[in-house]
Scaffold this motif. Sequence first.
Motif, PDB file in Angstrom:
ATOM      1  N   GLU A  91      -1.498   6.181  -3.622  1.00 37.20           N
ATOM      2  CA  GLU A  91      -0.458   5.630  -2.742  1.00 37.20           C
ATOM      3  C   GLU A  91       0.049   4.292  -3.295  1.00 37.20           C
ATOM      4  OE1 GLU A  91       0.658   7.193  -0.007  1.00 37.20           O
ATOM      5  OE2 GLU A  91      -0.889   8.739   0.201  1.00 37.20           O
ATOM      6  N   GLY A  92       1.282   3.969  -2.995  1.00 41.33           N
ATOM      7  CA  GLY A  92       1.825   2.676  -3.396  1.00 41.33           C
ATOM      8  C   GLY A  92       3.181   2.450  -2.764  1.00 41.33           C
ATOM      9  N   GLY A  93       3.571   1.197  -2.675  1.00 40.79           N
ATOM     10  CA  GLY A  93       4.888   0.863  -2.133  1.00 40.79           C
ATOM     11  C   GLY A  93       5.260  -0.536  -2.579  1.00 40.79           C
ATOM     12  N   GLU A 146      17.106  -1.932   3.348  1.00 40.79           N
ATOM     13  CA  GLU A 146      17.341  -0.644   2.686  1.00 40.79           C
ATOM     14  C   GLU A 146      16.050   0.171   2.692  1.00 40.79           C
ATOM     15  OE1 GLU A 146      19.455  -0.813  -1.251  1.00 40.79           O
ATOM     16  OE2 GLU A 146      19.255  -2.950  -0.857  1.00 40.79           O
ATOM     17  N   ASP A 147      16.102   1.381   3.228  1.00 41.96           N
ATOM     18  CA  ASP A 147      14.997   2.300   3.014  1.00 41.96           C
ATOM     19  C   ASP A 147      15.295   2.994   1.684  1.00 41.96           C
ATOM     20  OD1 ASP A 147      13.222   4.394   2.815  1.00 41.96           O
ATOM     21  OD2 ASP A 147      13.150   4.784   4.965  1.00 41.96           O
ATOM     22  N   ALA A 148      14.751   2.401   0.624  1.00 43.13           N
ATOM     23  CA  ALA A 148      14.977   2.900  -0.736  1.00 43.13           C
ATOM     24  C   ALA A 148      13.771   3.709  -1.217  1.00 43.13           C
ATOM     25  CB  ALA A 148      15.251   1.728  -1.669  1.00 43.13           C
ATOM     26  N   CYS A 149      13.022   4.247  -0.259  1.00 45.35           N
ATOM     27  CA  CYS A 149      11.788   4.972  -0.610  1.00 45.35           C
ATOM     28  C   CYS A 149      12.051   6.194  -1.478  1.00 45.35           C
ATOM     29  CB  CYS A 149      11.037   5.367   0.662  1.00 45.35           C
ATOM     30  SG  CYS A 149      10.210   3.961   1.423  1.00 45.35           S
ATOM     31  N   GLN A 150      13.308   6.690  -1.472  1.00 48.62           N
ATOM     32  CA  GLN A 150      13.654   7.841  -2.315  1.00 48.62           C
ATOM     33  C   GLN A 150      14.659   7.443  -3.400  1.00 48.62           C
ATOM     34  OE1 GLN A 150      14.975  11.121   0.159  1.00 48.62           O
ATOM     35  NE2 GLN A 150      13.141  11.079   1.409  1.00 48.62           N
ATOM     36  N   ALA A 207       8.822   8.376   8.701  1.00 49.16           N
ATOM     37  CA  ALA A 207       8.352   6.996   8.505  1.00 49.16           C
ATOM     38  C   ALA A 207       9.444   5.945   8.691  1.00 49.16           C
ATOM     39  CB  ALA A 207       7.723   6.846   7.131  1.00 49.16           C
ATOM     40  N   SER A 208      10.715   6.321   8.499  1.00 47.68           N
ATOM     41  CA  SER A 208      11.799   5.344   8.674  1.00 47.68           C
ATOM     42  C   SER A 208      11.784   4.805  10.103  1.00 47.68           C
ATOM     43  CB  SER A 208      13.165   5.976   8.373  1.00 47.68           C
ATOM     44  OG  SER A 208      13.179   6.532   7.087  1.00 47.68           O
ATOM     45  N   ALA A 209      11.523   5.687  11.066  1.00 43.45           N
ATOM     46  CA  ALA A 209      11.433   5.264  12.471  1.00 43.45           C
ATOM     47  C   ALA A 209      10.022   4.795  12.816  1.00 43.45           C
ATOM     48  CB  ALA A 209      11.833   6.419  13.381  1.00 43.45           C
ATOM     49  N   GLY A 241       0.776  -1.234   0.000  1.00 45.22           N
ATOM     50  CA  GLY A 241       0.000   0.000   0.000  1.00 45.22           C
ATOM     51  C   GLY A 241       0.809   1.287   0.000  1.00 45.22           C
ATOM     52  N   ASN A 242       2.003   1.257   0.595  1.00 45.87           N
ATOM     53  CA  ASN A 242       2.849   2.457   0.688  1.00 45.87           C
ATOM     54  C   ASN A 242       4.228   2.054   1.221  1.00 45.87           C
ATOM     55  OD1 ASN A 242       2.732   2.623   3.748  1.00 45.87           O
ATOM     56  ND2 ASN A 242       0.565   2.723   3.227  1.00 45.87           N
ATOM     57  N   GLY A 243       5.137   3.014   1.263  1.00 46.43           N
ATOM     58  CA  GLY A 243       6.507   2.720   1.678  1.00 46.43           C
ATOM     59  C   GLY A 243       6.635   2.407   3.161  1.00 46.43           C
ATOM     60  N   THR A 244       5.822   3.069   3.966  1.00 44.65           N
ATOM     61  CA  THR A 244       5.859   2.828   5.414  1.00 44.65           C
ATOM     62  C   THR A 244       5.494   1.370   5.703  1.00 44.65           C
ATOM     63  OG1 THR A 244       5.067   5.102   5.650  1.00 44.65           O
ATOM     64  CG2 THR A 244       5.062   3.741   7.635  1.00 44.65           C
ATOM     65  N   SER A 245       4.441   0.903   5.039  1.00 48.58           N
ATOM     66  CA  SER A 245       4.016  -0.495   5.231  1.00 48.58           C
ATOM     67  C   SER A 245       5.059  -1.462   4.684  1.00 48.58           C
ATOM     68  CB  SER A 245       2.680  -0.748   4.541  1.00 48.58           C
ATOM     69  OG  SER A 245       1.706   0.059   5.132  1.00 48.58           O
TER      70      SER A 245
HETATM   71  C1  LIG Z   1      12.935   7.895   3.340  1.00 48.86           C
HETATM   72  C2  LIG Z   1      11.481   7.531   3.358  1.00 48.86           C
HETATM   73  N1  LIG Z   1      11.093   6.457   4.059  1.00 48.86           N
HETATM   74  C3  LIG Z   1       9.801   6.067   4.102  1.00 48.86           C
HETATM   75  C4  LIG Z   1       8.828   6.767   3.418  1.00 48.86           C
HETATM   76  C5  LIG Z   1       7.401   6.328   3.537  1.00 48.86           C
HETATM   77  O1  LIG Z   1       6.773   6.100   2.315  1.00 48.86           O
HETATM   78  P1  LIG Z   1       5.188   6.321   2.150  1.00 48.86           P
HETATM   79  O2  LIG Z   1       4.926   7.776   2.223  1.00 48.86           O
HETATM   80  O3  LIG Z   1       4.874   5.735   0.827  1.00 48.86           O
HETATM   81  O4  LIG Z   1       4.545   5.582   3.264  1.00 48.86           O
HETATM   82  C6  LIG Z   1       9.179   7.877   2.670  1.00 48.86           C
HETATM   83  C7  LIG Z   1       8.176   8.625   1.913  1.00 48.86           C
HETATM   84  O5  LIG Z   1       8.212   9.814   1.739  1.00 48.86           O
HETATM   85  C8  LIG Z   1      10.550   8.290   2.648  1.00 48.86           C
HETATM   86  O6  LIG Z   1      10.932   9.372   1.953  1.00 48.86           O
END
Ligand SMILES: Cc1ncc(COP(=O)(O)O)c(C=O)c1O
Length: 371
Positions: free
Chosen positions: A203-205, A156-160, A88-90, A58-62
Amino acid sequence: MPVPFLDLKAQYASIKREIDPAIQAVVDSCAFASGPFVEKFEKAFAEYCGAKHCIGVGNGTSALELILRAYGIGRGDEVITVANSFFASAEAISLANATPILVDCNEDDALIDTTKIEQAITKKTKAIIPVHLYGQCADMDTVIAIAKKHSLIVIEDACQAHGSLYKGKKAGLPAETLAKAGSMAHAGAFSFYPGKNLGAYGEGGAVTTNDEAIAKKIRMLRDHGMPEKYKHAIVGKNERMDGIQGAVLSVKLPHLDAWNNARRKNAALYRELLTDNPNVKLFTAHADRSSNYHLFVMRVKNRDVVQEKLKQQGISTGIHYPIPIHLQEAYAGIWKKGDFPVAENMAGEILSLPMFPELTEEQIRDVCAVL
Ligand SMILES: Cc1ncc(COP(=O)(O)O)c(C=O)c1O
């Protein structure tokens, strides 16, 4: 000349002819939640990242939370990440019921200070989440070496960092040996939030991993813990990816490298024009990594005044991020001011300049002239 921070309309206009029928195809088939459009994207994105598996969520946090849960990380466990990331990383660590342990970032590149990781490791530490902040990969060799020494999971937090590269390039190795974000550790988490280099229309991840058992578990966790319909083996969540997002991302993925290269070109021009500006400090772009330049961030002493002056000239900027994680109200009482001085000082000076593939040379020259 007005310069937006980001121009999603320009990107849509450039791919409208591909996007509109792709969305219509989802509507026609009514495959709205998970289904073939998501599966097609998962296959393509796994291949793109050089990972064996991709699981759309659903998103990067999940994505981060489900990776932690799939590895059995939860209550009583500690997970290390960096103080200057997006919250969201924490937050994902807290959502998995584990305890976030923060370390400071480097002064020169804003990435996790790997010299601070070992002193943060305790008997409870289970994982490290390096963040490829602004699109530049963290020092993965060092993170992985520390993790191996202490038997820790690396996420890896590769969200960016869609399409960001690490090592290999300068050594003249063939392209397939380049390590891409999301393929270097136990698992990678991506966000497809609309403003990302690869952005959904909502939203997506995704999770990327080479670990088949973990991939299987995350597929269950994202779908109410179901290995098959109406059989719930574990308590999961609903974190399925939408069919429309799968279709949109499948259309966009083949364009990602060109978009990233356009961002790299824009960043090179910013660097050229700003190098001699005595008021501005640029972050190090490591020669052995190739950022996707999700953001172009620099430091300037009187940041708020500069941001206001740019705004008066019609130039939009951002701050990523104005308050470090340890000083957020949500974590009040856990850390205090002064705990991560590099992140704190940086938060008061960083400014993100307009950055998107369609940004013109003239617009960049205007921004730099005002600066
Ligand atoms: C470094 C990082 N981690 C986690 C997230 C969380 O992703 P999301 O907003 O899709 O939940 C983001 C999103 O901006 C982010 O930049």
